[in-house]
Scaffold this motif. Sequence first.
Motif, PDB file in Angstrom:
ATOM      1  N   ALA A   1      -7.032  -3.122   3.987  1.00  0.00           N
ATOM      2  CA  ALA A   1      -6.428  -1.816   4.249  1.00  0.00           C
ATOM      3  C   ALA A   1      -7.026  -1.176   5.487  1.00  0.00           C
TER       4      ALA A   1
ATOM      5  N   TYR B   1       0.849  -1.188   0.000  1.00  0.00           N
ATOM      6  CA  TYR B   1       0.000   0.000   0.000  1.00  0.00           C
ATOM      7  C   TYR B   1       0.884   1.238   0.000  1.00  0.00           C
TER       8      TYR B   1
ATOM      9  N   TYR C   1      -4.260   0.556  -2.469  1.00  0.00           N
ATOM     10  CA  TYR C   1      -3.691  -0.737  -2.882  1.00  0.00           C
ATOM     11  C   TYR C   1      -2.759  -0.557  -4.074  1.00  0.00           C
TER      12      TYR C   1
END
Length: 716
Positions: free
Chosen positions: A637, A494, A500
């Motif tokens: 995330a 990331y 991403y």
Amino acid sequence: MDLFSIYFSRNLKVIIAERKGKLPVRILATALRNLESLGYTFSTKLIDVLNTWERDRFVFWFEQLMEELRKMKGINLKEILVYPKFPKRKMNIQESKFYLNALMHSWRQQSFEQEQRIFLLNKLRLRVIHLGSEADFYQVGMNLLTAKSALSPVAKEQLIWFTTKYEGWSGFEPEAGQIPVRENAAVYCAALLKAGRASVEQFQRHLRTATDILRLAVACSDGDVSLKENTRFRSFTRSERRVIFALLESASDPLEDLFRYKGSWQRLAERLHPGEYRHRYPEAVAALDQLRRGEHPLTFYGRVERAFEQKDNELIVETLAERPGEMVGQLDRMIRSGVPVQQVIGKMETVEEKVSTRALLGVLAHFGTRTQFQVRRSFFPQGNTANLYVSTQPLPPLNVEDVHAVISAVEYTLLKRFAVLPPLGNVYIDERLQEFSVPSGKRRASESLRALSRASWISLPTGDTVRFFLSWRECLGGEERIERVDTDLSAVLYDEDWRYMDETSRTPLQSNENVAANSGYMVTVPDGAAKYMDLHLPSLSRLGARYIVIMVNAFRDNAIKDLPECYAGWMMRQAPQSDEMFEPSTVQERIDLTADSRNCIPAIIDVQERRILWCDLGLKRQPKAHPPVGDNIADLALISRAMTELKRSDLYTLFMLHAKARGTLVETLGMANLVFTAELESNRVAEVAEYLTEGPPVERTVITPLEQEYIVEQFL
């Protein structure tokens, strides 16, 4: 499990008596040489007693001791011992006398033999096995009983042994409040109940609520006494059912607790047959009937919410004060709702003795950032690290004066609490301990050699390529065998804003840009297996990657924590897939995985800051690295970012408060009697401290973040 194994594994002490024999010099010297190869030796007092033993008796006892060491360290002794065929093969008489003379000379050079845990021999630092006593062993059991955190699975078994098999406890009955953790109290009482030594009067001292009684039933059924997981209750005998109903009959206002764990109580009621006890225990049976009908009472939390809705400050404070632990958790909300901060602090001071040290440290960590605007919050509900909760509801900042008032009040409470403990002497505290979290308890942790608190940051060693590895073993000789464990080690990249970028696969690859390399697909073998992944930090930085989320997925029914040995770690390499030696067991930067899940985030690497966040975060299911729009539930995330932003109490704050209350802070290692270090290896720090010491030797103890149990017992 017996006295020998418990005492040795916990305190490195043994209880033996003098005899009328004479131990051959060659036997004693060879045994000590084998011990040295494992990093241990005997104290002089223990050697003096063993010298009065006969050869055969000593050999039998020593083999038992070596078996305990094998279990503790999880190693193959034959590959390490200098004399693996002892006692058939041993030193000659000249070597034996020379070795024992050198050992005794080294002991004479030591100071403070009684207190030292480390012994120096030929520049080797050895842990000392001491001669123990019945009184000291009795205290081991008392320490388990009075522990201030939930016990690990192995420690629970040891407490059960003390309760049911130790003759020194045959007439012992702990006083009310002597068992501070209710989960441990349930384990203790369940052991007595299953052994047919139940006493309702004694149980009532420790099991005061319906939830405590539920934990008792769960412990009797070998379930999870933290009540995080469902338990399949066994059938109870009539005498056991009478005890449970008698306790429930005497519990005050049990309905709220019954409805809090409604499903568990309904399943338990099927095993208790309440209809048989309707006349003998009418109130207990009536409460279970109301639970079955679903007639929900006004609970404590309902009364709290009503008080907030009515904006009645006095009612809010008085209601929350009924449960001091809950009051501490609602301090922020009370202040935001308009309750004067001095009123909050005044009431908190009246119940401060009932609030745990860990909870008060949590208040310091939380209010340390409350003068800032909070975009999101993240925390583990009820200490369950498998369910990280993230709230995206903004939290406005609090008044600076109010925040400082709360922090000052809590610090004063902790300093007052610590001041009554024994003095620490000169104390040195490593500032890097601000990056290490305070231990959160051991109920979900396996009994491992190297454990570290989740949400702790560790600096990466010098180098450009991080080799992150996973090493595990199927079976170490236990009864249950895990036949096969397929694991996948991968990394998700990331950028700085948690967008991403890319993901490594489990197939061997190495990009043209020298970014990453994976050891590939492997299947475990009985003797253990390992796989690794190389990450070239400069290349990743040029690509714009900031965070690397390490993922471990096990493709079998067993959770990661069920493996007898499973640890992850990291080392620095010259380049990805370099030919440098790779032996995971020799790496110091390795920590046991204890996640109760088949999907785990062991760590997150911060490329820019060159540090690694230890997570050991178990996940209910494998999250998606880049989910479609609107799919936030399985967003990797979101989970990973929450871990990096998690505000948790740190070891630096804890140790600093102890030093202020009962010690003297010093600026150099050489002046310190007690060293708190961020290094994971105490030997390195101890050697530096000895080098810096001026004048006579200093009695010194070095504490690292890995000594979780010691920190909990001595400082929490």
